[in-house]
Design an enzyme around this catalytic site. Structure first.
Site, short mmCIF file in Angstrom:
data_model
loop_
_atom_site.label_atom_id
_atom_site.label_comp_id
_atom_site.label_asym_id
_atom_site.label_seq_id
_atom_site.Cartn_x
_atom_site.Cartn_y
_atom_site.Cartn_z
N GLU A 1 -4.00 -6.77 3.00
CA GLU A 1 -2.74 -7.31 3.54
C GLU A 1 -2.55 -8.80 3.30
OE1 GLU A 1 -3.33 -3.42 5.34
OE2 GLU A 1 -4.67 -5.15 5.11
N ASP B 1 1.01 -3.11 12.99
CA ASP B 1 -0.36 -3.38 13.44
C ASP B 1 -1.18 -4.07 12.35
OD1 ASP B 1 -0.62 -1.44 16.06
OD2 ASP B 1 0.67 -0.59 14.52
N TYR B 2 -0.92 -3.74 11.09
CA TYR B 2 -1.70 -4.28 9.99
C TYR B 2 -1.27 -5.70 9.61
CZ TYR B 2 -2.77 0.72 9.38
OH TYR B 2 -3.14 2.02 9.58
N GLU C 1 0.85 -1.19 0.00
CA GLU C 1 0.00 0.00 0.00
C GLU C 1 0.89 1.25 0.00
OE1 GLU C 1 -2.22 -0.70 3.53
OE2 GLU C 1 -2.85 -2.68 2.83
N HIS D 1 -1.20 2.48 15.58
CA HIS D 1 0.01 2.88 14.86
C HIS D 1 1.24 2.82 15.75
CE1 HIS D 1 -3.37 4.69 12.68
NE2 HIS D 1 -2.62 4.50 11.60
N GLN E 1 2.10 -1.93 5.57
CA GLN E 1 2.39 -0.54 5.91
C GLN E 1 2.79 -0.34 7.37
OE1 GLN E 1 -0.64 2.87 5.36
NE2 GLN E 1 0.57 2.80 3.49
#
Length: 801
Positions: free
Chosen positions: A523, A548-549, A492, A590, A545
């Site tokens: 993801e 956390d993702y 991304e 984040h 990115q």
């Protein structure tokens, strides 16, 4: 058993007849294996069975259009296909059921996966690639429903890369991108998110992917009306149908699973579209059956109506195929009956050979142990205790390995004071057995055919240029892409704007959109792209990115990426690098530091935590010369900090599995990683002012961890240990403590209780104050260390509060 049926128009009637009958033999062989396999489970010889009965005919049709160099990404119903392409024998099938650990007998996983999980052997013993263009390839199956879908996308995209990117060494991997990635999935599993994410991404990317949906109207016991809108996946996906004359979607084909001619024509049409036009194709194979139900754990009579069961008997694809053969004069009823009888005999004999190959080594171990125990019984007074064990072992006619080893280990309890040679022989026998068992059940978690701890230091000019740290990463990637055409990065915002932190600034313009690419917000399939591309000889870097993702893709990393080398016993590799960024920023979503969970879910993947961008770049350089997958977590708050720009870009290497001592001291050993190290280093100066001399160690690599055991050497000197971590309590800090205290035996050298300093149990709150009160601060670090020193020397370090 391999089936190579061509179209009726291209060969003579006799040749076509011969091939049709060969197809029938494969179908019946597969069905008989399923039927007898179920019996083996019910009699206790096998543990569990899940079979491909009822799906034989479409798999034969698929096999006809499957060519050398193509890849399969399927699931546990595809035994007929594997038989049809010559990759699964009767003996292999039953060896899988018995969990035979001999890779020659059970080439799919050497007993590590239950039967029905298929692979091809794609790498040589030395870890080098085989020529994948000289064989039909199958990526390694996993059990989780729809788990095969993300990697299918990458397998298909590889053909796109090989067709459009210049300078690639494609000899072993591709013929101008003409290869197809073939996926299979059950109708109920199309409800999974992995399916939808992959379907959408493949339509966007326009890759040569053919996905077959085997539709028998059920998902275990649950009917399609509870699974799929309109009870039909092809109906739901009509909006994906490409516009006429344009490759802007899918070609969708619906075909009955019992119609041999229509199936062959459908698959031939599909492969032409995918191979020539690079357009994805969905084949919805309807009106299939599942004659024995979902698996050996139940019976479908419990949930199917009498009407449905009667229909299934009439429209069983093998039954309809037999009728079609007789109706068209390819054979007579008498000849077909003989075929059936001969095949049943062949399957029974193959099953017997597989069982004997599996059980014979166990019986040999049983014989060896009984001889040793007989001697020990004569020479000791432990006969009363050993006689029942020996009697039980002798009476076990078909012993498992655990039955034999368990008796050997229990024997040692009763002869603790005995010193005879036969006891020495027993201990050696147990050690040899354990060593063999480690190879059979626990080897190949990591791909370690190359050294991982090589260090090549960055080289700097006499007056090095100080730059934003992102420039170090950017220029290093630039050099990598310049010198390694097989590398690419995608994620991304990774393409046009050069990632959210400008670490790829300008590289898409320089190297093109196939090698530096934007993706959608998806993801799981970003990971899947990377897995599939790496299985086909490319060196992808999949960018997620934020750490956390990674949670969105964690199932795919855990179940597929991390287990591949293990579950294939080293017969496949996927050297994917996953790039992400995390640690201290500000906010719940984040500030990714959830490493405790990650570390325990992705064993098999290197987890690297560089404290700055030079270290991160060195990890990328090292990993590209290795074969193991890795997760590299860059420090999210480090891109604008100043670092020296090395001259030997893409050449310097950060060693994997080695710690680095950043500051030497004598009072206490501080162990940490990532962004928290900056907090610790600054606090160390304040501690020095009051006479506390700390030693700071940067872990750098969490998986693998401190392979040289350097941390314990520090603890020998300081006699105190504090692990500082911004993960939750019990997270990565507990993992580090276990490694240092238990594996390195550092507890022997401690004068104070080993401690941890971590973040709070909750996710970090937003803002600077949220970070201060959620994660270890300068004051937290200072006070924790001071308290430890106060306990040791209260006169010198009076209590603060």
């Amino acid at each position: 058993m391999q089936s190579e049926t061509e179209t009726k128009e291209s060969i003579s009637y006799e040749d076509f007849k011969t091939q049709v009958l060969e197809d029938y033999k494969v179908a019946v062989t597969s069905r008989e294996c399923s039927l007898l396999g179920r019996r083996e489970v019910l009699t206790g010889k096998a543990k569990f069975g899940i079979f491909g009965d009822g799906k034989e005919l479409p798999q034969l049709a698929m096999a006809k259009s499957f060519k050398n160099g193509d890849f399969r990404s399927g699931y546990y119903r595809d035994q007929t296909f594997m038989m049809a392409i010559g990759n699964l024998s009767i003996e292999n099938f039953f060896a899988g059921l018995y969990a035979d650990t001999d890779i020659e007998n059970e080439p799919m996983s050497a007993g590590r996966q239950m039967g029905g999980h298929f692979i091809s052997h794609n790498i040589n013993e030395d870890g080098s690639w085989k020529n994948l263009m000289e064989q039909k390839n199958s990526s390694a199956d996993i059990s989780p429903t729809a788990g095969q879908m993300p990697r299918l996308l990458g397998l298909a995209q590889a053909s796109k890369i090989y067709r459009h990117v210049d300078g690639l060494d494609a000899e072993k991997f591709s013929d101008n991108g003409n290869e197809i990635a073939w996926g299979t999935i059950g109708n109920a599993s199309t409800s999974e998110g992995h399916f939808w994410e992959t379907i959408n991404a493949a339509g966007v990317l326009q890759v040569p992917m053919i996905l077959s949906v085997w539709d028998d109207e059920y998902g275990i016991s649950v009917h399609a009306k509870h699974q799929t809108t309109k009870e039909s996946i092809s109906e739901v996906l009509k909006g994906f149908q490409r516009d006429e004359g344009q490759n802007n979607g899918y070609e969708i084909i619906v075909v009955k699973g019992w119609d041999y001619v229509e199936l062959v024509e459908a698959y031939n049409r599909a492969q032409k579209i995918a191979r020539e036009e690079h357009c994805p194709v969905l084949i919805h194979v309807i009106e299939l059956t599942q004659p024995q139900g979902h698996s050996t754990s139940g019976s479908h009579e419990r949930y199917k109506s009498d009407k449905r069961l009667t229909w299934e008997k009439q429209f069983d694809c093998n039954v309809k195929f037999r009728e079609w053969i007789i109706e068209n004069g390819f054979s007579t009823i008498e000849e077909m009956n003989k075929f059936d009888k001969d095949i049943k005999r062949q399957v029974r004999e193959g099953k017997k050979r597989a069982w004997n190959a599996y059980i014979t080594p166990n019986k040999q171990k049983q014989k060896e142990l009984l001889q040793i125990l007989s001697s020990i019984t004569k020479n000791t007074d432990a006969g009363e205790q050993l006689t029942p064990l020996i009697k039980k072992l002798k009476s076990t006619k078909e012993p498992l390995k655990k039955d034999v080893l368990s008796v050997a280990r229990k024997t040692l309890r009763y002869i603790t004071n005995y010193k005879g040679e036969d006891k020495t022989e027993l201990i050696q026998w147990i050690n040899d057995f354990n060593e063999q068992s480690f190879d059979e059940y626990s080897s190949h978690l990591y791909s370690t055919n190359k050294p991982i701890d090589q260090e090549i230091l960055p080289v700097y000019a006499d007056e090095p240029k100080m730059v934003d740290a992102r420039i170090v990463i950017r220029d290093n990637f630039d050099k990598i892409f310049e010198t390694r055409p097989e590398t690419m990065i995608f994620g991304e915002d990774a393409g046009e704007i050069g990632d959210v932190n400008q670490g790829l600034e300008g590289l898409q313009k320089k190297y093109g959109a196939y090698r530096v690419a934007d993706t959608g917000i998806r993801e799981t399939t970003i990971l899947g792209q990377g897995i599939g591309l790496s299985l086909r000889g490319l060196r992808p870097i999949a960018e997620i990115q934020y750490l956390d993702y990674v949670m969105y893709a964690l199932q795919t990393i855990s179940d597929d990426l991390s287990t591949l080398h293990y579950r294939t016993k080293g017969k496949q590799k996927n050297p994917l690098i996953v790039r992400t960024r995390g640690h201290r920023l500000e906010g719940i979503w984040h500030s990714g530091s959830q490493l405790g969970g990650i570390l325990n879910l992705i064993r098999g993947v290197f987890v690297l935590v560089p404290r700055n961008m030079t270290k991160a770049a060195g990890f990328y350089n090292n990993l590209l010369d290795l074969d193991n997958p890795a997760l590299v977590i860059e420090c999210l708050n480090g891109y604008r900090l100043k670092e020296r720009l090395p001259e030997n870009l893409a050449a310097f290497k950060t060693p994997i599995g080695k710690v680095e001592t950043l500051r030497e001291g004598k009072d206490i050993t501080l162990v940490s990683y990532g962004s928290t190290l900056r907090v610790i280093e600054q606090t160390a100066e304040e501690l020095a002012e009051i006479g506390i001399d700390v030693e700071i160690i940067d872990v750098q690599s969490l998986l693998p961890f401190d392979t040289a055991h350097d941390i314990v050497e520090s603890v020998k000197k300081t006699n105190r240990l504090l692990v500082i971590d911004e993960d939750v309590p019990g997270g990565a800090s507990s993992y580090i403590l276990q490694k240092v205290l238990e594996n390195q035996n550092a507890w022997r050298y401690l004068d104070s209780k080993p401690q941890t300093l971590t973040a709070k149990e909750h996710r970090p709150a937003y803002g600077s104050d949220g970070d201060y009160f959620s994660k270890p601060s300068h004051e937290d670090v200072f006070e924790k260390i001071y308290a430890i020193m106060h306990e040791s020397n209260p006169d010198k370090f009076p209590k603060l509060m």
